[in-house]
Scaffold this motif. Sequence first.
Motif, PDB file in Angstrom:
ATOM      1  N   UNK A 216       0.833  -1.201   0.000  1.00 34.04           N
ATOM      2  CA  UNK A 216       0.000   0.000   0.000  1.00 34.04           C
ATOM      3  C   UNK A 216       0.870   1.254   0.000  1.00 34.04           C
ATOM      4  N   UNK A 217       0.358   2.302  -0.619  1.00 28.01           N
ATOM      5  CA  UNK A 217       0.989   3.619  -0.568  1.00 28.01           C
ATOM      6  C   UNK A 217       0.026   4.611   0.081  1.00 28.01           C
ATOM      7  N   UNK A 218       0.570   5.462   0.961  1.00 29.30           N
ATOM      8  CA  UNK A 218      -0.243   6.468   1.630  1.00 29.30           C
ATOM      9  C   UNK A 218      -0.599   7.576   0.636  1.00 29.30           C
ATOM     10  N   UNK A 219      -1.898   7.878   0.518  1.00 30.55           N
ATOM     11  CA  UNK A 219      -2.360   8.896  -0.427  1.00 30.55           C
ATOM     12  C   UNK A 219      -2.877  10.151   0.257  1.00 30.55           C
ATOM     13  N   UNK A 220      -3.321  10.046   1.496  1.00 28.72           N
ATOM     14  CA  UNK A 220      -3.879  11.223   2.168  1.00 28.72           C
ATOM     15  C   UNK A 220      -3.711  11.098   3.676  1.00 28.72           C
ATOM     16  N   UNK A 221      -3.396  12.223   4.321  1.00 28.56           N
ATOM     17  CA  UNK A 221      -3.334  12.323   5.779  1.00 28.56           C
ATOM     18  C   UNK A 221      -4.093  13.591   6.177  1.00 28.56           C
ATOM     19  N   UNK A 222      -5.172  13.422   6.924  1.00 29.44           N
ATOM     20  CA  UNK A 222      -6.100  14.511   7.212  1.00 29.44           C
ATOM     21  C   UNK A 222      -6.338  14.591   8.719  1.00 29.44           C
ATOM     22  N   UNK A 345      -1.840  17.119  -8.935  1.00 25.24           N
ATOM     23  CA  UNK A 345      -1.900  18.322  -8.090  1.00 25.24           C
ATOM     24  C   UNK A 345      -3.256  18.469  -7.390  1.00 25.24           C
ATOM     25  N   UNK A 346      -3.205  18.898  -6.144  1.00 26.72           N
ATOM     26  CA  UNK A 346      -4.393  19.192  -5.338  1.00 26.72           C
ATOM     27  C   UNK A 346      -5.241  17.955  -5.022  1.00 26.72           C
ATOM     28  N   UNK A 347      -4.683  16.748  -5.253  1.00 29.88           N
ATOM     29  CA  UNK A 347      -5.458  15.540  -4.967  1.00 29.88           C
ATOM     30  C   UNK A 347      -5.773  15.438  -3.477  1.00 29.88           C
ATOM     31  N   UNK A 348      -4.896  15.973  -2.633  1.00 31.22           N
ATOM     32  CA  UNK A 348      -5.111  15.951  -1.193  1.00 31.22           C
ATOM     33  C   UNK A 348      -6.436  16.640  -0.835  1.00 31.22           C
ATOM     34  N   UNK A 350      -9.068  16.859  -2.777  1.00 34.15           N
ATOM     35  CA  UNK A 350     -10.165  15.999  -3.228  1.00 34.15           C
ATOM     36  C   UNK A 350     -10.459  14.945  -2.176  1.00 34.15           C
ATOM     37  N   UNK A 351      -9.392  14.306  -1.659  1.00 31.61           N
ATOM     38  CA  UNK A 351      -9.582  13.282  -0.624  1.00 31.61           C
ATOM     39  C   UNK A 351     -10.207  13.889   0.633  1.00 31.61           C
ATOM     40  N   UNK A 352      -9.752  15.084   1.007  1.00 27.72           N
ATOM     41  CA  UNK A 352     -10.310  15.722   2.201  1.00 27.72           C
ATOM     42  C   UNK A 352     -11.805  16.026   2.016  1.00 27.72           C
ATOM     43  N   UNK A 353     -12.163  16.506   0.825  1.00 35.58           N
ATOM     44  CA  UNK A 353     -13.571  16.801   0.550  1.00 35.58           C
ATOM     45  C   UNK A 353     -14.414  15.542   0.690  1.00 35.58           C
ATOM     46  N   UNK A 354     -13.928  14.432   0.144  1.00 31.64           N
ATOM     47  CA  UNK A 354     -14.682  13.176   0.221  1.00 31.64           C
ATOM     48  C   UNK A 354     -14.772  12.698   1.673  1.00 31.64           C
ATOM     49  N   UNK A 355     -13.655  12.786   2.418  1.00 33.84           N
ATOM     50  CA  UNK A 355     -13.652  12.353   3.816  1.00 33.84           C
ATOM     51  C   UNK A 355     -14.632  13.177   4.643  1.00 33.84           C
TER      52      UNK A 355
END
Length: 411
Positions: A216-222, A345-348, A350-355
């Motif tokens: 696994x690779x880490x994609x987001x940390x919120x 770019x800015x994918x972080x 997108x993940x935060x919005x979904x979370x």
Amino acid sequence: MKKELAELQEELSQAHNQVHISETRVSAALDKLAYMEELVNDRLLQERSTVESECTSSSASTSTGLLDTPKSKQPRRTLNVSGPVKDYSSRLKNFWYPVAFSADLKDDTMLPIDCFEQSWVIFRGADGKPGCVRNTCAHRACPLDLGSVNEGRIQCPYHGWEYSTDGKCEKMPSTRLLNVKIKALPCFEQEGMIWIWPGNDPPAATLPSLLPPSGFQIHAEIVMELPVEHGLLLDNLLDLAHAPFTHTSTFAKGWSVPSLVKFLTPASGLQGYWDPYPIDMEFRPPCMVLSTIGISKPGKLEGQSTKQCSTHLHQLHVCLPASRQKTRLLYRMSLDFAPLLKHIPFMQYVWRHFAEQVLNEDLRLVLGQQDRMLNGANIWNLPVSYDKLGVRYRIWRDAVDSGEKELPFSK
């Protein structure tokens, strides 16, 4: 050839029947295991129930004189989680707690946090190692996080007093240097996270690992601050049966509602897997939930177990008890597919919005629970079979609060 073909078809049919019988036996064994686990939970909860039912039964038998009375039923499973949130037990503090992601703590920045009703501030010393000190200047009680980090020391914005990561005051401008020290907590950095030990007991020698599984690779940390008591948030995260009813606009959109949802624990512990969902889940003391979800495409389920799925999402939720009605949530999301997403770019964001979307679906319900609980309602009135992991968390929590030497499910 026709005869040989018929014989082969007969052999194939027999083999198919044997496989079907084997599958049936495995399924029956799993069902029996789940039933036995429920009996164990029932017994543990009954042992923790009050003597009130016995007293009631005794008074009832006395009032009926010499008449024979039928045996009373065993008390229904219940947990007492009601009323205002009690002060946190000092025993719950004697664990390592992850409080921040390493990437969020730069050399010249600081992170204020609340933990167990107290304010702390985290910053890096001159050696680059993190430290955690009380977020209150010893001089005039000014919040230190309003200041700045100067050469590995945190400087109070009021009169410029500077503190190192061990809490010692090393500079006092405009006056003679006094021997002053503010409280500092044991602080450690491991695997991309900052940990603290808020308890009074000596800290444990090792920290648990919270890295995602291999591949696994880490994609987001919120990080989020939520107005919910951390036990309530853990109850929610350890429950999956609510998904088809609560998360209808996000990840569970289109999910069918199973006739029976089970949580199976091959070992008597705090981890297992859901049936019929391809999701493995674990509660890791004191406040972490880890889950691995098997998916074919984002938002869709595939197969009956994670092993049958080709791609997976791994989640880590850390529910830090900031105060009795506030939780600091650390969320880490990892994937074993689509590595290129990390470079968009800015994918972080997108993940935060979904979370946040998923969390908001939960929050309106959990906040309602909290309101009822504070006014005396018991939020754990009628545990059922799919509540198993949440029930085990509550049993573990009760054991910690009561000071039991050997905690349940620890083996």
